[in-house]
Design an enzyme around this catalytic site. Structure first.
Site, PDB file in Angstrom:
ATOM      1  N   ASN A  13       0.860  -1.187   0.000  1.00  0.00           N
ATOM      2  CA  ASN A  13       0.000   0.000   0.000  1.00  0.00           C
ATOM      3  C   ASN A  13       0.895   1.236   0.000  1.00  0.00           C
ATOM      4  O   ASN A  13       1.486   1.569   1.021  1.00  0.00           O
ATOM      5  CB  ASN A  13      -0.894  -0.044   1.260  1.00  0.00           C
ATOM      6  CG  ASN A  13      -1.678   1.244   1.455  1.00  0.00           C
ATOM      7  OD1 ASN A  13      -1.827   2.043   0.527  1.00  0.00           O
ATOM      8  ND2 ASN A  13      -2.186   1.440   2.662  1.00  0.00           N
ATOM      9  N   TRP A  14       0.967   1.877  -1.151  1.00  0.00           N
ATOM     10  CA  TRP A  14       1.883   3.016  -1.281  1.00  0.00           C
ATOM     11  C   TRP A  14       1.314   4.297  -0.659  1.00  0.00           C
ATOM     12  O   TRP A  14       1.987   5.324  -0.630  1.00  0.00           O
ATOM     13  CB  TRP A  14       2.223   3.251  -2.756  1.00  0.00           C
ATOM     14  CG  TRP A  14       2.977   2.122  -3.404  1.00  0.00           C
ATOM     15  CD1 TRP A  14       3.423   0.963  -2.798  1.00  0.00           C
ATOM     16  CD2 TRP A  14       3.382   2.016  -4.776  1.00  0.00           C
ATOM     17  NE1 TRP A  14       4.073   0.164  -3.706  1.00  0.00           N
ATOM     18  CE2 TRP A  14       4.073   0.779  -4.934  1.00  0.00           C
ATOM     19  CE3 TRP A  14       3.234   2.838  -5.898  1.00  0.00           C
ATOM     20  CZ2 TRP A  14       4.602   0.351  -6.157  1.00  0.00           C
ATOM     21  CZ3 TRP A  14       3.763   2.409  -7.128  1.00  0.00           C
ATOM     22  CH2 TRP A  14       4.434   1.194  -7.243  1.00  0.00           C
ATOM     23  N   LYS A  15       0.054   4.245  -0.244  1.00  0.00           N
ATOM     24  CA  LYS A  15      -0.609   5.416   0.365  1.00  0.00           C
ATOM     25  C   LYS A  15      -0.461   6.646  -0.546  1.00  0.00           C
ATOM     26  O   LYS A  15      -0.460   6.504  -1.760  1.00  0.00           O
ATOM     27  CB  LYS A  15      -0.056   5.672   1.769  1.00  0.00           C
ATOM     28  CG  LYS A  15      -0.036   4.408   2.632  1.00  0.00           C
ATOM     29  CD  LYS A  15       0.147   4.684   4.085  1.00  0.00           C
ATOM     30  CE  LYS A  15       0.310   3.370   4.808  1.00  0.00           C
ATOM     31  NZ  LYS A  15       0.217   3.490   6.250  1.00  0.00           N
ATOM     32  N   HIS A  99      -9.384   0.709   5.325  1.00  0.00           N
ATOM     33  CA  HIS A  99      -8.062   0.912   5.942  1.00  0.00           C
ATOM     34  C   HIS A  99      -8.228   1.835   7.143  1.00  0.00           C
ATOM     35  O   HIS A  99      -9.032   2.759   7.125  1.00  0.00           O
ATOM     36  CB  HIS A  99      -7.103   1.521   4.908  1.00  0.00           C
ATOM     37  CG  HIS A  99      -5.689   1.553   5.392  1.00  0.00           C
ATOM     38  ND1 HIS A  99      -5.225   2.536   6.236  1.00  0.00           N
ATOM     39  CD2 HIS A  99      -4.651   0.711   5.183  1.00  0.00           C
ATOM     40  CE1 HIS A  99      -3.948   2.290   6.512  1.00  0.00           C
ATOM     41  NE2 HIS A  99      -3.582   1.186   5.885  1.00  0.00           N
ATOM     42  N   GLU A 101      -6.588   4.263   8.212  1.00  0.00           N
ATOM     43  CA  GLU A 101      -6.433   5.699   7.949  1.00  0.00           C
ATOM     44  C   GLU A 101      -7.720   6.270   7.383  1.00  0.00           C
ATOM     45  O   GLU A 101      -8.080   7.418   7.662  1.00  0.00           O
ATOM     46  CB  GLU A 101      -5.228   5.931   7.015  1.00  0.00           C
ATOM     47  CG  GLU A 101      -3.925   5.761   7.770  1.00  0.00           C
ATOM     48  CD  GLU A 101      -2.747   5.306   6.923  1.00  0.00           C
ATOM     49  OE1 GLU A 101      -2.821   5.396   5.689  1.00  0.00           O
ATOM     50  OE2 GLU A 101      -1.754   4.840   7.523  1.00  0.00           O
ATOM     51  N   GLU A 171      -5.052  -5.424  10.901  1.00  0.00           N
ATOM     52  CA  GLU A 171      -4.064  -4.371  11.072  1.00  0.00           C
ATOM     53  C   GLU A 171      -4.327  -3.641  12.391  1.00  0.00           C
ATOM     54  O   GLU A 171      -5.168  -2.731  12.438  1.00  0.00           O
ATOM     55  CB  GLU A 171      -4.159  -3.369   9.923  1.00  0.00           C
ATOM     56  CG  GLU A 171      -3.885  -3.968   8.570  1.00  0.00           C
ATOM     57  CD  GLU A 171      -3.322  -2.941   7.600  1.00  0.00           C
ATOM     58  OE1 GLU A 171      -2.197  -3.136   7.147  1.00  0.00           O
ATOM     59  OE2 GLU A 171      -4.002  -1.931   7.351  1.00  0.00           O
ATOM     60  N   GLY A 177       2.376   2.184  10.822  1.00  0.00           N
ATOM     61  CA  GLY A 177       3.242   3.344  10.642  1.00  0.00           C
ATOM     62  C   GLY A 177       3.949   3.784  11.911  1.00  0.00           C
ATOM     63  O   GLY A 177       4.531   4.866  11.973  1.00  0.00           O
ATOM     64  N   SER A 217       3.648  -2.207  10.400  1.00  0.00           N
ATOM     65  CA  SER A 217       5.108  -2.109  10.554  1.00  0.00           C
ATOM     66  C   SER A 217       5.838  -3.410  10.204  1.00  0.00           C
ATOM     67  O   SER A 217       6.803  -3.783  10.868  1.00  0.00           O
ATOM     68  CB  SER A 217       5.462  -1.638  11.974  1.00  0.00           C
ATOM     69  OG  SER A 217       4.932  -0.352  12.207  1.00  0.00           O
ATOM     70  N   GLY A 238       2.815  -1.166   4.381  1.00  0.00           N
ATOM     71  CA  GLY A 238       2.744   0.264   4.069  1.00  0.00           C
ATOM     72  C   GLY A 238       4.132   0.810   3.802  1.00  0.00           C
ATOM     73  O   GLY A 238       4.683   0.677   2.710  1.00  0.00           O
ATOM     74  N   GLY A 239       4.739   1.411   4.823  1.00  0.00           N
ATOM     75  CA  GLY A 239       6.029   2.100   4.671  1.00  0.00           C
ATOM     76  C   GLY A 239       7.089   1.278   3.950  1.00  0.00           C
ATOM     77  O   GLY A 239       7.765   1.786   3.041  1.00  0.00           O
TER      78      GLY A 239
HETATM   79  C1  PEP Z   1      -0.708  -0.099   6.050  1.00  0.00           C
HETATM   80  O1  PEP Z   1      -0.763   1.026   5.636  1.00  0.00           O
HETATM   81  O2  PEP Z   1      -1.601  -0.911   5.758  1.00  0.00           O
HETATM   82  C2  PEP Z   1       0.413  -0.483   6.913  1.00  0.00           C
HETATM   83  C3  PEP Z   1       0.411  -1.674   7.442  1.00  0.00           C
HETATM   84  O3  PEP Z   1       1.399   0.456   7.085  1.00  0.00           O
HETATM   85  P1  PEP Z   1       2.851   0.191   7.748  1.00  0.00           P
HETATM   86  O4  PEP Z   1       3.394  -1.064   7.144  1.00  0.00           O
HETATM   87  O5  PEP Z   1       3.653   1.404   7.385  1.00  0.00           O
HETATM   88  O6  PEP Z   1       2.654   0.055   9.225  1.00  0.00           O
END
Ligand code: PEP
Length: 262
Positions: A13-15, A99, A101, A171, A177, A217, A238-239
């Protein structure tokens, strides 16, 4: 881990990140690694603006395209929104729904998650339905209760046949994040609970095949022990999905754990 032959399923997920050149470069790195990812389902989830670019880069490969959000109506006066048929048209096979966010910053509720998941299924997209507790819920011992609510409302009136196309991503909000990952045991407890809920509602066949991802993470250094857990079928990243090195590192670690099950 006898019996598990699901996964690994790795979605990035590049957000709200990456311009077109960066998106193309990153997608190219993933496509170039395809021969070693053969046993992986790999999904790239760029921002809407880069869907066409990434679609062009992954065309002809097994790397799939996903979107980060959708609206539940097919078309109409909904400024700023994108529908499921539009995402199909843009080459998407997957779409994120609910998600954290979107839930926390954009008012998404279990009710809108349900409408979006059903719109995605109707259009032939696979919804990746995200669930997870906030830290206060975990601290109050309400994690499983919250997950149950999110699953019951978010997947309300989704048929057994459709459920077989749904991917669930657990999640924990406190791990997204933040650099703070759930321990393999914490994640497994919730993932097994999710599979159990699916079993109770839809039966053994559907539960045994259900793909349940962990997200929060995830990095190359923690993905191996997480994937070793019985009910973690892959990762929503994500990141760490913004670098080819770390995204592919996660896929390799998951494949290493998967290979050991054979
Ligand atoms: C996500 O955005 O779904 C996520 C898991 O982010 P991160 O890996 O950065 O915690």
């Amino acid at each position: 881990m006898a019996g598990r032959r699901r996964g690994p399923f790795i979605a990035g997920n590049w957000k709200m990140n990456l311009g077109l050149h960066e998106a193309r470069d990153l997608a190219r790195k993933v496509v170039d690694a395809e021969p070693e990812l053969r046993e992986c389902t790999t999904v790239l989830i760029p921002p809407f603006t880069a869907l066409e670019t990434v679609r062009g880069t992954v065309a002809g490969s097994a790397v799939a395209l996903g979107a980060q959000n959708l609206y539940w109506e097919d078309a109409g006066a909904f400024t700023g929104e994108v529908s499921a048929p539009m995402l199909r048209d843009a080459g998407c096979a997957y779409v994120l729904v609910g998600h954290s966010e979107r839930r926390q910053l954009f008012g998404e509720t279990d009710g809108t998650v349900n409408r979006k998941a059903k719109a995605a299924l109707k259009a032939g997209l696979v919804p990746i339905v995200c669930v997870g507790e906030v830290l206060a819920e975990r601290d109050a011992g309400r994690t499983l209760e919250r997950i149950d609510e999110q699953l019951a409302r978010g997947l309300e009136s989704v048929s057994g046949q459709d459920l077989e196309r749904v991917v669930v991503a657990y999640e924990p909000v406190w791990a997204i994040g933040t650099g703070r990952t759930a321990s393999p045991g914490q994640a497994q407890e919730v993932q097994a609970h999710i599979r159990d809920r699916i079993r109770k509602s839809y039966g053994n066949g559907t539960a045994d095949c259900a793909i349940i991802l962990y997200g929060g993470s995830v990095k190359p250094a923690n993905s191996y022990p997480l994937f070793k857990e019985n009910d973690i079928d892959g990762f929503l990243v994500g990141g760490a999905s913004l670098s080819g090195l770390s995204f592919l590192g996660i896929a390799r670690e998951a494949l290493r754990a998967y290979g050991e099950e054979k």
